[in-house]
Motif scaffolding. Structure first.
Motif, PDB file in Angstrom:
ATOM      1  N   LYS A  24       2.859  26.642   7.532  1.00 27.34           N
ATOM      2  CA  LYS A  24       1.855  27.071   8.506  1.00 27.34           C
ATOM      3  C   LYS A  24       1.683  26.121   9.674  1.00 27.34           C
ATOM      4  O   LYS A  24       1.243  26.520  10.739  1.00 27.34           O
ATOM      5  N   ALA A  25       1.987  24.841   9.502  1.00 31.75           N
ATOM      6  CA  ALA A  25       1.729  23.884  10.583  1.00 31.75           C
ATOM      7  C   ALA A  25       2.600  22.652  10.420  1.00 31.75           C
ATOM      8  O   ALA A  25       3.220  22.427   9.382  1.00 31.75           O
ATOM      9  N   THR A  26       2.647  21.846  11.482  1.00 31.31           N
ATOM     10  CA  THR A  26       3.357  20.575  11.473  1.00 31.31           C
ATOM     11  C   THR A  26       2.353  19.442  11.615  1.00 31.31           C
ATOM     12  O   THR A  26       1.496  19.473  12.498  1.00 31.31           O
ATOM     13  N   LEU A  27       2.457  18.440  10.736  1.00 31.75           N
ATOM     14  CA  LEU A  27       1.556  17.289  10.756  1.00 31.75           C
ATOM     15  C   LEU A  27       2.362  16.019  10.929  1.00 31.75           C
ATOM     16  O   LEU A  27       3.595  16.017  10.825  1.00 31.75           O
ATOM     17  N   THR A  28       1.670  14.934  11.205  1.00 30.26           N
ATOM     18  CA  THR A  28       2.326  13.626  11.273  1.00 30.26           C
ATOM     19  C   THR A  28       1.785  12.728  10.177  1.00 30.26           C
ATOM     20  O   THR A  28       0.627  12.839   9.772  1.00 30.26           O
ATOM     21  N   LEU A  29       2.639  11.835   9.695  1.00 29.32           N
ATOM     22  CA  LEU A  29       2.270  10.844   8.690  1.00 29.32           C
ATOM     23  C   LEU A  29       2.074   9.517   9.413  1.00 29.32           C
ATOM     24  O   LEU A  29       2.990   9.044  10.089  1.00 29.32           O
ATOM     25  N   ILE A  63       0.846  -1.195   0.000  1.00 28.16           N
ATOM     26  CA  ILE A  63       0.000   0.000   0.000  1.00 28.16           C
ATOM     27  C   ILE A  63       0.879   1.242   0.000  1.00 28.16           C
ATOM     28  O   ILE A  63       2.010   1.227   0.512  1.00 28.16           O
ATOM     29  N   GLU A  64       0.371   2.306  -0.583  1.00 28.44           N
ATOM     30  CA  GLU A  64       1.124   3.551  -0.701  1.00 28.44           C
ATOM     31  C   GLU A  64       0.656   4.565   0.344  1.00 28.44           C
ATOM     32  O   GLU A  64      -0.542   4.742   0.546  1.00 28.44           O
ATOM     33  N   CYS A  87       6.134   6.788   1.244  1.00 31.09           N
ATOM     34  CA  CYS A  87       6.637   5.463   1.587  1.00 31.09           C
ATOM     35  C   CYS A  87       5.594   4.424   1.210  1.00 31.09           C
ATOM     36  O   CYS A  87       4.459   4.757   0.871  1.00 31.09           O
ATOM     37  N   THR A  88       6.004   3.182   1.246  1.00 28.44           N
ATOM     38  CA  THR A  88       5.081   2.069   1.019  1.00 28.44           C
ATOM     39  C   THR A  88       5.150   1.117   2.201  1.00 28.44           C
ATOM     40  O   THR A  88       6.147   1.080   2.939  1.00 28.44           O
ATOM     41  N   ILE A  89       4.071   0.345   2.385  1.00 27.98           N
ATOM     42  CA  ILE A  89       4.024  -0.636   3.472  1.00 27.98           C
ATOM     43  C   ILE A  89       3.637  -1.984   2.894  1.00 27.98           C
ATOM     44  O   ILE A  89       2.627  -2.116   2.202  1.00 27.98           O
ATOM     45  N   ASP A  90       4.472  -2.995   3.165  1.00 26.86           N
ATOM     46  CA  ASP A  90       4.194  -4.368   2.743  1.00 26.86           C
ATOM     47  C   ASP A  90       3.401  -5.049   3.857  1.00 26.86           C
ATOM     48  O   ASP A  90       3.953  -5.421   4.890  1.00 26.86           O
ATOM     49  N   THR A  91       2.101  -5.210   3.626  1.00 22.52           N
ATOM     50  CA  THR A  91       1.229  -5.755   4.672  1.00 22.52           C
ATOM     51  C   THR A  91       1.398  -7.255   4.867  1.00 22.52           C
ATOM     52  O   THR A  91       0.843  -7.825   5.811  1.00 22.52           O
ATOM     53  N   SER A  92       2.163  -7.909   3.966  1.00 21.21           N
ATOM     54  CA  SER A  92       2.376  -9.355   4.121  1.00 21.21           C
ATOM     55  C   SER A  92       3.328  -9.656   5.274  1.00 21.21           C
ATOM     56  O   SER A  92       3.422 -10.798   5.734  1.00 21.21           O
ATOM     57  N   VAL A  93       4.057  -8.636   5.711  1.00 24.46           N
ATOM     58  CA  VAL A  93       4.972  -8.807   6.839  1.00 24.46           C
ATOM     59  C   VAL A  93       4.284  -8.262   8.083  1.00 24.46           C
ATOM     60  O   VAL A  93       4.130  -7.052   8.249  1.00 24.46           O
ATOM     61  N   ALA A  94       3.849  -9.141   8.947  1.00 24.89           N
ATOM     62  CA  ALA A  94       3.101  -8.739  10.140  1.00 24.89           C
ATOM     63  C   ALA A  94       4.053  -8.445  11.288  1.00 24.89           C
ATOM     64  O   ALA A  94       5.112  -9.067  11.402  1.00 24.89           O
ATOM     65  N   LYS A 141       8.909   0.892   3.514  1.00 26.28           N
ATOM     66  CA  LYS A 141       9.981   1.255   2.590  1.00 26.28           C
ATOM     67  C   LYS A 141       9.898   2.760   2.369  1.00 26.28           C
ATOM     68  O   LYS A 141       8.921   3.271   1.840  1.00 26.28           O
ATOM     69  N   ILE A 142      10.938   3.492   2.797  1.00 26.98           N
ATOM     70  CA  ILE A 142      10.946   4.950   2.715  1.00 26.98           C
ATOM     71  C   ILE A 142      11.405   5.381   1.328  1.00 26.98           C
ATOM     72  O   ILE A 142      12.453   4.937   0.837  1.00 26.98           O
TER      73      ILE A 142
END
Length: 417
Positions: free
Chosen positions: A43-48, A3-4, A73-80, A57-58
């Motif tokens: 204007k502001a600071t946010l979090t991802l 997922i992206e 970044c992407t996240i490989d959901t197959s790795v729990a 993966k960054i």
């Protein structure tokens, strides 16, 4: 499944942000909703945050500008994420082994560093009687008093003097180094706005002083009851915000702003409050202060300040103010000329409270005094309104009961004058 994670938009007018820092490393396995990075805009600071759990993966380096909507970044959901494993506590040494008493003669040798410690003959005799070493004595010191600090300081000055070095100066010069760090987007935008204020406004500052005796007495008398009922402490800021909103009923131009060829004067007072954060100065807004109680102002102020310092404040909570209050007194400032927060036309500066001699009814008394400063845009705010605003503010702060009448004397209201 991959997922992206895309860069979110801090606001409609912002198209580019900066990845201030990654809170995880490339290849880490993260949990759902875990904070991944801090994103800074002008204007502001946010979090991802992570939408799903998995291996990250960054794709964008820290301190790099990135367009809104770009994949960070992407996240490989197959790795729990691994399940936490509880390890039984190891048996303590006191249970498994019998503690052997160590005889004084069998105590370990003193380390080379501790062998340099000077010991008086009397102290040496006492230590030998108890079978103690210098290390035992130092380990047993749970409290360092003025006496020990004074002895060390005197010893250091004697050594410096014997070496021909003046007391208080080091014999060895410090390394000549410089620390460089990149300006954040927030800091760059703030710098540009401050310069623009000086160039684009006819800014003046007028001053007054406030006797804080009655407010301080009120806080002392009712603080516990206030906290018990409202769940928040009664500070000075709420008095100044409320009094400012009420003073603008008589001096509305202080709450006005220029929009092209027009002067806009709202019938509400949204007060921006300057809050110092690790990321720089932020100004969250307390809306409709003219209709709020002191308790409501304190509660809202506390919530906004906590969110600002944690970098959790939203863009909506920082826009739309009509007037600003800043308190340099928390840093010890006696007097200042605060800069206007555009497009607003005025800002009130609070300062530290200092006991000063004052003439009261023909006698000199020591009173807690605060100097106040109002910086304003002279293009639309005349001296009559700026000075009149501070005088009305002073009146209500020195006699808080006048806040019930918007600064008018209560006796005049009773007489319908």
């Amino acid at each position: 499944m991959i997922i992206e994670i895309k860069v979110p938009s801090p606001g409609e007018s912002i198209t580019e942000v900066e990845i201030a820092s990654w809170l995880v490393n490339d290849g880490d396995v993260v949990n759902k909703d875990q904070e991944l990075a801090e994103i800074e805009s002008d204007k502001a600071t946010l979090t991802l945050n992570a939408d799903k759990a998995g291996k990250i993966k960054i794709l964008v380096e820290a301190e790099q500008a990135v367009a809104v909507g770009e994949i960070a970044c992407t996240i490989d959901t197959s790795v729990a994420p691994a399940e936490p494993v509880e390890t039984p506590a190891a048996p303590s040494a006191e249970v498994s082994e019998t503690k052997e008493e160590v005889k004084p003669s069998e105590k370990k040798a003193v380390s080379e560093e501790l062998s340099k410690v000077k010991v008086t003959p009397v102290a040496q005799n006492l230590m030998e009687e108890e079978g103690w070493t210098v290390e035992d004595v130092i380990n047993g010191l749970h409290r360092i008093s003025k006496k020990e600090i004074g002895a060390i300081k005197e010893a250091g000055e004697n050594v410096a003097a014997s070496a021909g070095v003046p007391a208080g100066l080091s014999a060895q010069p410090k390394e000549r180094e410089q620390n460089r760090q990149k300006m954040t987007s927030l800091r760059k935008k703030l710098s540009a706005r401050l310069v623009a204020v000086k160039q684009e406004t006819a800014m003046l500052t007028t001053f007054n002083e406030v006797d804080m005796t009655n407010i301080m007495a009120m806080r002392k008398k009712y603080q516990n009851l206030f906290v018990e009922k409202h769940g928040v402490k009664l500070g000075f800021m709420s008095f100044f915000i409320k009094a400012s909103a009420l003073a603008m009923q008589k001096h509305a131009m202080v709450n006005s702003m220029i929009d092209g060829d027009e002067i806009v004067t709202p019938n509400y007072v949204d007060v921006s409050v300057a809050v110092q954060t690790p990321k720089g100065l932020m100004v969250p807004v307390i809306r409709n202060t003219e209709s709020m109680s002191l308790a409501q102002i304190e509660d809202t102020l506390k919530q906004l300040a906590v969110k600002a310092r944690a970098g959790k404040i939203s863009l909506d909570e920082m826009t739309g103010g009509t007037f600003t209050v800043t308190n340099g007194g928390v840093f010890g400032s006696m007097l200042s000329t605060p800069l206007i927060n555009p497009p607003q036309s005025a800002i009130l500066g609070m300062h530290n409270i200092v006991e000063r001699p004052m003439a009261v009814n023909g006698k000199v008394e020591i009173r807690p005094i605060m100097y106040t400063a109002l910086s304003y845009d002279h293009r639309i705010i005349d001296g009559k309104d700026s000075v009149g605003f501070l005088v009305t503010l002073k009146k209500m702060l020195e006699n808080p009961e006048l806040m019930l009448s918007g600064g008018d004397e209560l006796q005049k209201l009773v007489l319908d004058l």
